[in-house]
Each structure stands twice: as structure tokens, then as C-alpha cells.
Design a protein around this motif. Structure first.
Motif, PDB file in Angstrom:
ATOM      1  N   TRP A   1       0.615  -1.179  -0.044  1.00 36.48           N
ATOM      2  CA  TRP A   1      -0.079  -0.016  -0.029  1.00 36.48           C
ATOM      3  C   TRP A   1       0.721   1.210   0.056  1.00 36.48           C
ATOM      4  CZ3 TRP A   1      -5.334   0.353  -0.530  1.00 36.48           C
ATOM      5  CH2 TRP A   1      -5.739   1.725  -0.703  1.00 36.48           C
ATOM      6  N   ARG A   2       1.998   1.172   0.848  1.00 35.48           N
ATOM      7  CA  ARG A   2       2.930   2.440   0.881  1.00 35.48           C
ATOM      8  C   ARG A   2       3.590   2.686  -0.273  1.00 35.48           C
ATOM      9  NH1 ARG A   2       6.941   2.174   5.754  1.00 35.48           N
ATOM     10  NH2 ARG A   2       7.394   4.066   4.876  1.00 35.48           N
ATOM     11  N   CYS A   3       3.876   1.519  -1.170  1.00 37.80           N
ATOM     12  CA  CYS A   3       4.625   1.846  -2.316  1.00 37.80           C
ATOM     13  C   CYS A   3       3.490   1.723  -3.561  1.00 37.80           C
ATOM     14  CB  CYS A   3       5.545   0.551  -2.715  1.00 37.80           C
ATOM     15  SG  CYS A   3       6.841   0.485  -1.404  1.00 37.80           S
ATOM     16  N   GLY A   4       2.320   2.152  -3.446  1.00 36.33           N
ATOM     17  CA  GLY A   4       1.305   2.325  -4.656  1.00 36.33           C
ATOM     18  C   GLY A   4       0.693   1.200  -5.241  1.00 36.33           C
ATOM     19  N   PHE A   5       0.873   0.104  -4.572  1.00 37.32           N
ATOM     20  CA  PHE A   5       0.492  -1.231  -5.142  1.00 37.32           C
ATOM     21  C   PHE A   5      -1.195  -1.567  -4.251  1.00 37.32           C
ATOM     22  CE2 PHE A   5       4.870  -1.884  -5.858  1.00 37.32           C
ATOM     23  CZ  PHE A   5       4.683  -2.108  -7.275  1.00 37.32           C
ATOM     24  N   SER A   6      -2.075  -1.575  -4.878  1.00 37.96           N
ATOM     25  CA  SER A   6      -3.321  -1.748  -4.276  1.00 37.96           C
ATOM     26  C   SER A   6      -3.785  -3.261  -4.150  1.00 37.96           C
ATOM     27  CB  SER A   6      -4.622  -1.132  -4.970  1.00 37.96           C
ATOM     28  OG  SER A   6      -4.550  -1.728  -6.332  1.00 37.96           O
ATOM     29  N   ASP A   7      -2.924  -4.132  -4.853  1.00 36.56           N
ATOM     30  CA  ASP A   7      -3.217  -5.640  -4.889  1.00 36.56           C
ATOM     31  C   ASP A   7      -2.048  -6.135  -3.985  1.00 36.56           C
ATOM     32  OD1 ASP A   7      -3.386  -8.430  -5.398  1.00 36.56           O
ATOM     33  OD2 ASP A   7      -5.143  -7.884  -7.023  1.00 36.56           O
ATOM     34  N   GLN A   8      -2.230  -6.893  -3.006  1.00 34.30           N
ATOM     35  CA  GLN A   8      -1.037  -7.322  -2.359  1.00 34.30           C
ATOM     36  C   GLN A   8      -0.264  -8.509  -3.080  1.00 34.30           C
ATOM     37  OE1 GLN A   8      -1.668  -8.306   2.043  1.00 34.30           O
ATOM     38  NE2 GLN A   8      -0.144 -10.302   1.745  1.00 34.30           N
ATOM     39  N   SER A   9      -1.448  -9.587  -3.626  1.00 36.30           N
ATOM     40  CA  SER A   9      -1.217 -10.709  -4.416  1.00 36.30           C
ATOM     41  C   SER A   9      -0.381 -10.141  -5.586  1.00 36.30           C
ATOM     42  CB  SER A   9      -2.262 -11.466  -4.996  1.00 36.30           C
ATOM     43  OG  SER A   9      -1.830 -12.517  -5.475  1.00 36.30           O
ATOM     44  N   ALA A  10      -0.805  -9.088  -6.197  1.00 35.42           N
ATOM     45  CA  ALA A  10      -0.171  -8.683  -7.582  1.00 35.42           C
ATOM     46  C   ALA A  10       1.419  -8.224  -7.334  1.00 35.42           C
ATOM     47  CB  ALA A  10      -0.922  -7.615  -8.380  1.00 35.42           C
ATOM     48  N   PHE A  11       1.432  -7.648  -6.232  1.00 38.72           N
ATOM     49  CA  PHE A  11       2.643  -6.951  -5.876  1.00 38.72           C
ATOM     50  C   PHE A  11       3.835  -7.966  -5.617  1.00 38.72           C
ATOM     51  CE2 PHE A  11       5.206  -6.121  -1.872  1.00 38.72           C
ATOM     52  CZ  PHE A  11       6.153  -5.136  -2.304  1.00 38.72           C
ATOM     53  N   GLY A  12       3.180  -9.281  -4.809  1.00 36.78           N
ATOM     54  CA  GLY A  12       3.978 -10.118  -4.404  1.00 36.78           C
ATOM     55  C   GLY A  12       4.635 -10.876  -5.871  1.00 36.78           C
ATOM     56  N   LYS A  13       3.888 -10.908  -6.786  1.00 40.29           N
ATOM     57  CA  LYS A  13       4.220 -11.749  -7.931  1.00 40.29           C
ATOM     58  C   LYS A  13       5.264 -10.890  -8.691  1.00 40.29           C
ATOM     59  CE  LYS A  13      -0.048 -14.360  -8.714  1.00 40.29           C
ATOM     60  NZ  LYS A  13      -1.388 -14.445  -9.228  1.00 40.29           N
ATOM     61  N   LEU A  14       4.759  -9.327  -8.702  1.00 38.04           N
ATOM     62  CA  LEU A  14       5.791  -8.599  -9.608  1.00 38.04           C
ATOM     63  C   LEU A  14       7.175  -8.518  -8.948  1.00 38.04           C
ATOM     64  CD1 LEU A  14       3.348  -5.616 -10.335  1.00 38.04           C
ATOM     65  CD2 LEU A  14       4.305  -7.029 -11.925  1.00 38.04           C
ATOM     66  N   PHE A  15       6.866  -8.369  -7.681  1.00 45.84           N
ATOM     67  CA  PHE A  15       8.524  -8.462  -6.852  1.00 45.84           C
ATOM     68  C   PHE A  15       9.388  -9.645  -7.092  1.00 45.84           C
ATOM     69  CE2 PHE A  15      11.293  -8.741  -3.175  1.00 45.84           C
ATOM     70  CZ  PHE A  15      11.599  -7.494  -2.557  1.00 45.84           C
ATOM     71  N   LYS A  16       8.634 -10.842  -7.160  1.00 47.63           N
ATOM     72  CA  LYS A  16       9.400 -12.033  -7.287  1.00 47.63           C
ATOM     73  C   LYS A  16       9.837 -12.068  -8.752  1.00 47.63           C
ATOM     74  CE  LYS A  16       9.221 -16.971  -6.805  1.00 47.63           C
ATOM     75  NZ  LYS A  16       8.262 -18.411  -6.626  1.00 47.63           N
ATOM     76  N   ALA A  17       8.968 -11.655  -9.690  1.00 48.12           N
ATOM     77  CA  ALA A  17       9.500 -11.805 -11.028  1.00 48.12           C
ATOM     78  C   ALA A  17      10.658 -10.751 -11.299  1.00 48.12           C
ATOM     79  CB  ALA A  17       8.272 -11.277 -12.016  1.00 48.12           C
ATOM     80  N   ARG A  18      10.429  -9.862 -10.397  1.00 47.42           N
ATOM     81  CA  ARG A  18      11.829  -8.690 -10.670  1.00 47.42           C
ATOM     82  C   ARG A  18      12.988  -9.113 -10.098  1.00 47.42           C
ATOM     83  NH1 ARG A  18      15.742  -6.257 -11.338  1.00 47.42           N
ATOM     84  NH2 ARG A  18      15.898  -4.086 -11.656  1.00 47.42           N
ATOM     85  N   PHE A  19      12.841  -9.555  -8.772  1.00 45.00           N
ATOM     86  CA  PHE A  19      14.219  -9.675  -7.914  1.00 45.00           C
ATOM     87  C   PHE A  19      14.353 -11.391  -7.666  1.00 45.00           C
ATOM     88  CE2 PHE A  19      12.491  -5.723  -6.611  1.00 45.00           C
ATOM     89  CZ  PHE A  19      13.510  -4.860  -7.078  1.00 45.00           C
ATOM     90  N   GLY A  20      13.539 -12.368  -7.972  1.00 48.38           N
ATOM     91  CA  GLY A  20      13.863 -13.612  -8.009  1.00 48.38           C
ATOM     92  C   GLY A  20      13.456 -14.313  -6.742  1.00 48.38           C
ATOM     93  N   MET A  21      12.917 -13.670  -5.881  1.00 47.66           N
ATOM     94  CA  MET A  21      12.465 -14.102  -4.338  1.00 47.66           C
ATOM     95  C   MET A  21      11.206 -13.330  -4.168  1.00 47.66           C
ATOM     96  SD  MET A  21      15.411 -12.869  -1.876  1.00 47.66           S
ATOM     97  CE  MET A  21      16.582 -13.660  -3.015  1.00 47.66           C
TER      98      MET A  21
END
Length: 308
Positions: free
Chosen positions: A273-293
Motif C-alpha cells: 500500500w505504501r508503495c502504490g500497489f493496491s493488490d497485495q498478491s499482484a505486488f508479490g508476483k511482481l516483486f518475485k518476477a523482478r528480484f527472483g524471490m
């Protein structure tokens, strides 16, 4: 004997490499020489030539505009320069920088050699090796047509007398310099556009950093914040093969990763939420795709380091 004559007469500024054993040289060169320029039309069987310092030391300081009428020419190019020119290609070349040239079988060329200072004055900057496509030089098709027509007339000497040839050579020289002036002006406009694009990109990135927490932030809001249209904003990022929203997503993910390193206890929903992502699940997937974890894995990895 034919090879030696061809090398000395047709390639006074460069070294022509001997053809492979058993290969017969079939070549022709016709030229018009004037006080302020030289025009030539040449055809040849396949051969190679290379820059030669000992020859260039006594050669006039000239630039060459070349029109490939048939076949193909390849050369050893510097980074960012074209290395292959096919039929119809029009380019400006510096004989002192050209390296090795390889002409294909049946190649035909029309060329115009001009004093370097005249070329420099027309361009408005130091000349180099560059293609002259219509999108960069509006007069390139006109110049290519003129070179082609003059080459045809040179091959029919009974159609034109010496005075007419002299007038044609002067006209071709004037047209070439006009085309180079157009190219130089276009390059100045391109530099101006690039500077505007760079300024808009920088302003947009600053705006994104300040408002990355806003979940409604989109290209329209960013463009309004920067003071330009969405079309110009898109163009500014496309200049560097980028996209506006991709840049915003990367900025948010980088911020999330930095914040994870500062968190003693991780709450992924709050962080997203603090970083502008309204969907926690989508944020987790994007983070893993970008940083590998996942964010949790990154937290477990980074916190022990922070504790030490």
C-alpha cells in the motif's frame, strides 16, 4: 598488368587488394574532374580495398558522397555506424576513416568527392561516415537521382559536350552541399528533440518519486504534473526504448525492496500500500518476477545482514 593499372588509376587514395588467384578483373571507371569536385561512376567484379596511410598522406582532403547503384558494399565500421550498404544506399564517407571495403560481384557506384572544408561548412560540424536516408535528409532522393542521371550521361559521352559536363558537375556539387546543409539542420533538430525528451523524462521520474504512493497515479496524471501531453510523455520514454508505466513500476519495486530492508517486522499488505500497489498478491508476483524471490524471502535474507 590490368590489376596494377586499375589500382593506380582508380584507387589512388587506398590500397586495392589483389583478387583471388584465377579471378579475372572486370572493371570500369569514368570520371569528371573540376576545380571544386570530382565525379565518378564505377563498376567492377568483386574486390577489396583498404585505407592506406602512405597514400592518404599525399591525397587531397576530400569527403566522398557515394550512391550504390547495384550490388553491395561492406566495410569495417566503427560502433554505431552502418557496415553494409546495398543498392540505392546514399552515404557520406571519410576516406581517412573508411578501413576495409568489400565490393560484391557486379557492384556499380556513382560518387562525388568534395573538399572537406566545404562539407564541414554545409553540415555545420565535423563530417564523418553517415548514411543519408530520406527521413534524415529530405533532399537525399533528389541528390541520388542527380547522381544516377549524371552517371548515365558520363557513360554516353557523345550526348554531352565539355561545357555541359562542367555545368552538370557544378550543379551536382551545389545540390550535394544543399543536401548536406539539410542533413545538418535535421541533426540539429534531432538534438533539440533529444534534449526535450531527456528533460521530460527527468521531470517525470522526479514526479513519480514524489507521488509513487498514489494508487491512482497513471500516465495522464504524470503528464499533467510534468506539464506536457501524454503523447509527448510517451515519446520521451520511447526515445530510450522505455515505457512510462514500466518506469513507475520499477521505481515502486525498488522502493519496496529498500523499505523491506528497514522493516524489523514485515507486513506485506502495508508495504504494498505504501508503495502504490493496491493488490497485495499482484505486488508479490511482481516483486518475485523482478528480484527472483518473494518479499518475505528478501526480508529473511536482508535482515540478518542489517543486524550484523
Amino acid at each position: 598488368m590490368r590489376f596494377e593499372v586499375w589500382r593506380e588509376r582508380a584507387h589512388q587514395w587506398v590500397d586495392m587488394l589483389p583478387p583471388p588467384p584465377g579471378t579475372e578483373l572486370d572493371a570500369e571507371l569514368l570520371m569528371l574532374r573540376g576545380e571544386r569536385g570530382v565525379f565518378g561512376t564505377m563498376r567492377s567484379s568483386a574486390y577489396q580495398m583498404r585505407a592506406a596511410a602512405r597514400r592518404m598522406a599525399h591525397a587531397p582532403d576530400m569527403m566522398v558522397i557515394s550512391l550504390i547503384q547495384a550490388g553491395q558494399m561492406q566495410r569495417d565500421a566503427a560502433p554505431g555506424e552502418h557496415s553494409c550498404a546495398g543498392s540505392g544506399a546514399l552515404g557520406l564517407y571519410d576516406p581517412r576513416r573508411m578501413g576495409n571495403y568489400r565490393w560484391s560481384e557486379g557492384a556499380r557506384e556513382a560518387f562525388l568527392a568534395l573538399p572537406r572544408d566545404a562539407v564541414r561548412a554545409a553540415l555545420g560540424h565535423e563530417p564523418g561516415n553517415v548514411l543519408l536516408p530520406p527521413q534524415r535528409c529530405a533532399l537525399a532522393p533528389v541528390l541520388a537521382s542527380q547522381l544516377g542521371h549524371l552517371a548515365s550521361l558520363v557513360r554516353q559521352p557523345d550526348q554531352v559536350d565539355a561545357a555541359e559536363y562542367a555545368g552538370l558537375l557544378d550543379a551536382t556539387r551545389a545540390l550535394a552541399l544543399l543536401a548536406l546543409r539539410n542533413l545538418g539542420r535535421h541533426d540539429e533538430d534531432a538534438d533539440l528533440h533529444e534534449n526535450l525528451h531527456a528533460a521530460r523524462r527527468a521531470a517525470a521520474l522526479r514526479y513519480m518519486e514524489q507521488h509513487a504512493h498514489r494508487r491512482d497515479l497513471d500516465a495522464g496524471i504524470i503528464a499533467a504534473g510534468v506539464g506536457c501531453s501524454r503523447t509527448r510523455l510517451y515519446a520521451a520514454f520511447a526515445e530510450q526504448d522505455g515505457a512510462v508505466m514500466a518506469a513507475l513500476r520499477e521505481l515502486r519495486l525498488q522502493r519496496a525492496r529498500d523499505l523491506i530492508g528497514q522493516c524489523t517486522r514485515l507486513n506485506i499488505g502495508t508495504l504494498a500500500w505504501r508503495c502504490g500497489f493496491s493488490d497485495q498478491s499482484a505486488f508479490g508476483k511482481l516483486f518475485k518476477a523482478r528480484f527472483g524471490m518473494t518479499p518475505s524471502d528478501w526480508h529473511r535474507r536482508i535482515r540478518p545482514r542489517a543486524a550484523r
